[in-house]
Motif scaffolding. Structure first.
Motif, PDB file in Angstrom:
ATOM      1  N   SER A 299      -7.645  -1.176  -3.117  1.00  9.90           N
ATOM      2  CA  SER A 299      -7.232  -2.343  -2.311  1.00  9.90           C
ATOM      3  C   SER A 299      -6.420  -1.741  -1.030  1.00  9.90           C
ATOM      4  O   SER A 299      -6.785  -2.473   0.068  1.00  9.90           O
TER       5      SER A 299
ATOM      6  N   ARG B 266       1.600 -11.825  -3.220  1.00 13.37           N
ATOM      7  CA  ARG B 266       0.939 -10.871  -2.506  1.00 13.37           C
ATOM      8  C   ARG B 266      -0.655 -10.910  -2.253  1.00 13.37           C
ATOM      9  O   ARG B 266      -0.978 -10.385  -1.211  1.00 13.37           O
ATOM     10  N   GLY B 267      -1.275 -11.593  -3.216  1.00 11.79           N
ATOM     11  CA  GLY B 267      -2.398 -11.859  -2.899  1.00 11.79           C
ATOM     12  C   GLY B 267      -3.043 -12.372  -1.684  1.00 11.79           C
ATOM     13  O   GLY B 267      -3.869 -12.417  -0.901  1.00 11.79           O
TER      14      GLY B 267
ATOM     15  N   ARG C  26      -4.820  -7.628 -10.016  1.00 17.93           N
ATOM     16  CA  ARG C  26      -4.428  -6.642  -9.204  1.00 17.93           C
ATOM     17  C   ARG C  26      -3.105  -6.058  -9.032  1.00 17.93           C
ATOM     18  O   ARG C  26      -2.620  -4.993  -8.926  1.00 17.93           O
ATOM     19  N   GLY C  27      -2.112  -7.097  -9.466  1.00 14.19           N
ATOM     20  CA  GLY C  27      -0.809  -6.980  -9.898  1.00 14.19           C
ATOM     21  C   GLY C  27      -0.563  -5.729 -10.769  1.00 14.19           C
ATOM     22  O   GLY C  27       0.180  -4.909 -10.677  1.00 14.19           O
ATOM     23  N   ILE C  28      -1.286  -6.142 -11.790  1.00 15.66           N
ATOM     24  CA  ILE C  28      -1.070  -5.414 -13.225  1.00 15.66           C
ATOM     25  C   ILE C  28      -1.320  -3.907 -12.610  1.00 15.66           C
ATOM     26  O   ILE C  28      -0.814  -3.072 -13.034  1.00 15.66           O
TER      27      ILE C  28
ATOM     28  N   GLU D 218      -4.646   9.485  -7.600  1.00 15.97           N
ATOM     29  CA  GLU D 218      -3.213   9.966  -7.459  1.00 15.97           C
ATOM     30  C   GLU D 218      -2.410   9.809  -5.962  1.00 15.97           C
ATOM     31  O   GLU D 218      -1.483   9.439  -5.999  1.00 15.97           O
TER      32      GLU D 218
ATOM     33  N   GLU E  97      -0.771  -7.351 -22.449  1.00 14.72           N
ATOM     34  CA  GLU E  97      -0.934  -7.865 -21.059  1.00 14.72           C
ATOM     35  C   GLU E  97      -1.945  -9.002 -20.850  1.00 14.72           C
ATOM     36  O   GLU E  97      -1.611  -9.827 -20.435  1.00 14.72           O
TER      37      GLU E  97
ATOM     38  N   LYS F 136       0.335   1.605 -11.571  1.00 13.62           N
ATOM     39  CA  LYS F 136       0.064   2.828 -10.589  1.00 13.62           C
ATOM     40  C   LYS F 136       1.515   3.205 -10.334  1.00 13.62           C
ATOM     41  O   LYS F 136       1.996   4.412 -10.410  1.00 13.62           O
ATOM     42  N   ILE F 137       2.580   2.239 -10.275  1.00 11.38           N
ATOM     43  CA  ILE F 137       4.056   2.568  -9.943  1.00 11.38           C
ATOM     44  C   ILE F 137       4.560   3.010 -11.102  1.00 11.38           C
ATOM     45  O   ILE F 137       5.237   4.263 -10.746  1.00 11.38           O
TER      46      ILE F 137
ATOM     47  N   ALA G 280      -6.115   0.526  -7.435  1.00 12.62           N
ATOM     48  CA  ALA G 280      -4.997   0.258  -6.251  1.00 12.62           C
ATOM     49  C   ALA G 280      -5.433   0.936  -5.114  1.00 12.62           C
ATOM     50  O   ALA G 280      -5.139   0.110  -4.032  1.00 12.62           O
TER      51      ALA G 280
ATOM     52  N   ASN H 192       0.833  -1.060   0.075  1.00 12.53           N
ATOM     53  CA  ASN H 192       0.002   0.017  -0.136  1.00 12.53           C
ATOM     54  C   ASN H 192       0.976   1.022   0.047  1.00 12.53           C
ATOM     55  O   ASN H 192       0.542   2.121  -0.641  1.00 12.53           O
TER      56      ASN H 192
ATOM     57  N   CYS I 201       4.075   7.252  -4.991  1.00 15.12           N
ATOM     58  CA  CYS I 201       3.377   8.239  -6.402  1.00 15.12           C
ATOM     59  C   CYS I 201       2.870   9.615  -6.049  1.00 15.12           C
ATOM     60  O   CYS I 201       2.067   9.585  -5.257  1.00 15.12           O
TER      61      CYS I 201
ATOM     62  N   SER J 189      -5.699 -11.912  -7.935  1.00 16.29           N
ATOM     63  CA  SER J 189      -4.435 -11.252  -7.689  1.00 16.29           C
ATOM     64  C   SER J 189      -3.546 -10.688  -9.040  1.00 16.29           C
ATOM     65  O   SER J 189      -2.716  -9.796  -8.683  1.00 16.29           O
ATOM     66  N   ILE J 190      -3.466 -11.452  -9.995  1.00 12.14           N
ATOM     67  CA  ILE J 190      -2.433 -11.274 -10.859  1.00 12.14           C
ATOM     68  C   ILE J 190      -3.266  -9.841 -11.650  1.00 12.14           C
ATOM     69  O   ILE J 190      -2.417  -8.995 -11.870  1.00 12.14           O
TER      70      ILE J 190
ATOM     71  N   TYR K 217       3.964 -12.425 -12.067  1.00 12.88           N
ATOM     72  CA  TYR K 217       2.722 -12.994 -11.697  1.00 12.88           C
ATOM     73  C   TYR K 217       2.975 -13.990 -10.742  1.00 12.88           C
ATOM     74  O   TYR K 217       1.984 -13.881  -9.736  1.00 12.88           O
TER      75      TYR K 217
ATOM     76  N   THR L 168       2.491   2.241  -3.498  1.00 16.82           N
ATOM     77  CA  THR L 168       1.529   2.742  -4.527  1.00 16.82           C
ATOM     78  C   THR L 168       0.794   3.787  -4.074  1.00 16.82           C
ATOM     79  O   THR L 168       0.287   4.594  -4.814  1.00 16.82           O
TER      80      THR L 168
ATOM     81  N   TYR M 117      -1.338  -2.359  -9.825  1.00 12.57           N
ATOM     82  CA  TYR M 117      -0.338  -2.000  -9.082  1.00 12.57           C
ATOM     83  C   TYR M 117       1.084  -1.659  -9.989  1.00 12.57           C
ATOM     84  O   TYR M 117       1.416  -0.300  -9.590  1.00 12.57           O
ATOM     85  N   GLU M 118       1.431  -2.425 -10.796  1.00 11.24           N
ATOM     86  CA  GLU M 118       2.724  -2.384 -11.754  1.00 11.24           C
ATOM     87  C   GLU M 118       2.070  -1.001 -12.535  1.00 11.24           C
ATOM     88  O   GLU M 118       3.265   0.034 -12.300  1.00 11.24           O
TER      89      GLU M 118
ATOM     90  N   TYR N 149      -2.459 -10.235   1.334  1.00  9.16           N
ATOM     91  CA  TYR N 149      -3.785  -9.420   1.294  1.00  9.16           C
ATOM     92  C   TYR N 149      -5.046 -10.130   1.983  1.00  9.16           C
ATOM     93  O   TYR N 149      -5.617  -9.672   2.945  1.00  9.16           O
TER      94      TYR N 149
ATOM     95  N   ILE O 214      -1.304 -12.754 -19.664  1.00  6.97           N
ATOM     96  CA  ILE O 214      -2.045 -13.314 -18.482  1.00  6.97           C
ATOM     97  C   ILE O 214      -2.747 -14.543 -18.921  1.00  6.97           C
ATOM     98  O   ILE O 214      -2.591 -15.532 -18.071  1.00  6.97           O
TER      99      ILE O 214
ATOM    100  N   SER P 120       2.599 -11.411  -7.530  1.00  3.77           N
ATOM    101  CA  SER P 120       1.482 -10.892  -7.497  1.00  3.77           C
ATOM    102  C   SER P 120       0.541 -12.019  -6.518  1.00  3.77           C
ATOM    103  O   SER P 120      -0.406 -11.528  -5.731  1.00  3.77           O
ATOM    104  N   ILE P 121       0.774 -13.265  -6.965  1.00  9.40           N
ATOM    105  CA  ILE P 121       0.030 -14.390  -6.070  1.00  9.40           C
ATOM    106  C   ILE P 121       0.366 -14.375  -4.663  1.00  9.40           C
ATOM    107  O   ILE P 121      -0.436 -14.528  -4.004  1.00  9.40           O
TER     108      ILE P 121
END
Lengths: 217, 217, 217, 217
Positions: free
Chosen positions: D114, C180-181, D180-182, D30, D198, D187-188, D111, C115, C122, D177-178, C174, C118, D184-185, C184, D202, C177-178
DNA sequence: CATGAATGAGGGTTCATTCAT
DNA sequence: CATGAATGAACCCTCATTCAT
């Protein structure tokens, strides 16, 4: 050693808590609860607004603690006071003199307390734990003053000096109202009146009423 | 024609102004001046908050107009009232009965007025023109009630029924304080007490004081 | 002599710095970065709030140092770890078991770190010098874990065990991400799940995907 | 007539509520929940800070309503969507394309959601009534998306396309999760990636895992 | 080094009042 | 006149950070 330091620090802290209350009595007295800004109190006390929160939970807490302090001080005064035993009238004179003398110096705040009681409390019913006990203390402190009067009245009733058919509670209530009336009057005028004169007049009224003493004739 | 319409419209407007005051007496009575929200009044009156501004300048104006109306109504009542002429006591009984009866129905508001007087006025010194005259009216109206009492007391003093050495003003002041005390008591309790009993007790106290009537013995 | 004293003092200091981080991992894990109060950390660590500033620049610094420590600890673990060489799957199993075991004990904090990444970074663009390098360290530390996974994946790709056309980076991403999932999920549930089961399931999914192993048929 | 006016006014009001949410999605995206200032939202929406309170109870309410709107919009999209029926893979491709396309435009906010879920909720347990139901709605809305995926997975399992021994829930969880990972990516990195690429990646991973499709050989 | 106390800098929220329709 | 909406102006309170002891 360590203990000494602790007690000293405790003392300093208490002193500051009292400084804040000293500032508050002035501001609350002038403006009443709602129109008082924490900043006013802080400025008057020489603190920053945020600092007040090191000593009291919130605005209401300051007000209540102050009211408690003032009322308890007064009660303490009475407990160390030797009231004349010769007559109800002279006991009441001494009592009222002290009361008005003490309260009088804070008449504006006393008026604010009454307003607070009738204006802020009624309606509220949900309080936090802390608030709850603080309010209880407050009410107890306020009540204790009335009890002092009640005690005087009761004694005089027992001794036969008070022959009014009214209950002791009723008489006490009226005396309280009259005193509060004086505080209001002074608050509106902006300054205290003459204590001796005021006490004598109250006494005259309380003892003999309006139709008065010459009833004997 | 045109005039008729105008007077009718005037009447409607006045009626609405009064509706607002009717709503206000309830809300101000319950919550006091500061804790009352314009929205509460509006809701109670069946208007929107913004509409209130079509009828009154602002919140304080509503409060003052209301206080004036209530006090003047009471005064009108007294002016059409035939007080018994046989004795001060019975005149005062009638007077108090009416007073407490009328005020009592609005005891909470009366308490709020007192709080307003001591809490909001003092300190303020800059008022607009409008405010200035309104406040004068308000103070006059409040004072007129006291004058009614004063008149009673004066008569009784002239007639020798009141033999107290106290000035008529002082006696009047005490009577007022006692009445205000009753209003406060009811406000805090949340309901009126028994008027007859209350009046009798006040009478007893006002006439004979605490040490009381049996002084003759 | 003097040197000894210095090293000892250094050691004590480091111990205390770690105590603070130990406290922080709990609090940050429970409340996240923003809702954590320095006072909470101080209380948990047995220090006063002000003392924290003897050890860390500010709140963010504590958070970053903690994240760095936790990630580096984990990396150290992996570097001393003998991964089975027989197959990608068993290597990954061992790796994940250790990873989830270690991370899992701090799952809440790991979630907070994500958290933080992100949510707080940013947007910020102006950092002081100190901050700048600390953040670099932080990002490096976080990345190092991913690199461990990447290394595993690369080897497996070289050895032909991984035949996916996807880039090693994508696969690594991937897997991360899993993981991290899972963190969470545990954070939201408030407690860890069964590690062995969890690892086996991840393995199954990572190795064969959804359509799965029976594709051979 | 009157009704028309009412519906129009209702529509305007709803439009403004949405304007506020439109502004919020940007700012929350943001800065995240905590670092977002009501003033930022107000400015972005062209309102004054105080005006926001005409439309939403408080800051959290804005956030929750926004999350609900975004998730429900997405769900609505899916419900009107004709997923290819020929294979799990192509159905999932369409689904993911739409999902990532839609979510992607709001990836930063997703993001933030979450983070909000894991960072703000956990721990809190006392909510007001209003809050309670709003949160329920929020959780429902978030869950509905997962259910869409779950449905896809279930069908594929029934049809035998998914032969993984993993539970449908587990597979769904990993897919989420995957995704959400995207988010996050992106966002960063501060910007979206290429959706088609993408999604294909996946898909590849989800369907065949890492060791991959050639397992047949 | 440890800490109680002090505080600046804001943030969310409220509400009387104004304005446009 | 009625009102929904808009808003400026405060105010209370919080908290990271600093300072004096």
């Amino acid at each position: 050693m360590e203990e000494l330091k602790e007690t000293r620090e405790k003392a300093v802290r208490d002193a500051k808590r009292n400084l804040i209350l000293d500032a508050s009595v002035k501001v609350f007295g002038e403006k009443g609860f709602h129109e008082t800004r924490l900043e006013d109190i802080a400025a008057q006390a020489g603190f920053s607004k945020a600092s007040l929160y090191n000593y009291y939970e919130d605005k209401e807490s300051i007000f209540l603690h102050l009211a408690i302090r003032e009322h308890e001080r007064l009660c303490d005064k009475f407990e160390t006071l030797d009231l004349p035993k010769d007559s109800f009238q002279s006991a009441l004179r001494t009592f009222l003199t002290v009361l008005v003398h003490e309260m009088g110096a804070r008449f504006a705040f006393i008026a604010a307390v009454s307003n607070f009681q009738t204006g802020v409390f009624c309606g509220h019913e949900t309080f936090g734990k802390h608030r709850e006990t603080l309010i209880k203390q407050f009410q107890t402190a306020v009540a204790r003053i009335q009890e002092q009067i009640l005690r005087l009245v009761s004694q005089a009733k027992s001794s036969g000096e008070i022959r009014s058919p009214l209950s002791e509670q009723a008489i006490t209530k009226y005396i309280s109202s009259i005193i509060r009336g004086i505080m209001y009057e002074w608050k509106i005028k902006g300054k205290m009146g003459d204590i001796t004169v005021e006490v004598n007049e109250i006494l005259e009224f309380v003892c003999h009423g309006a139709t008065g003493p010459a009833q004997t004739a």
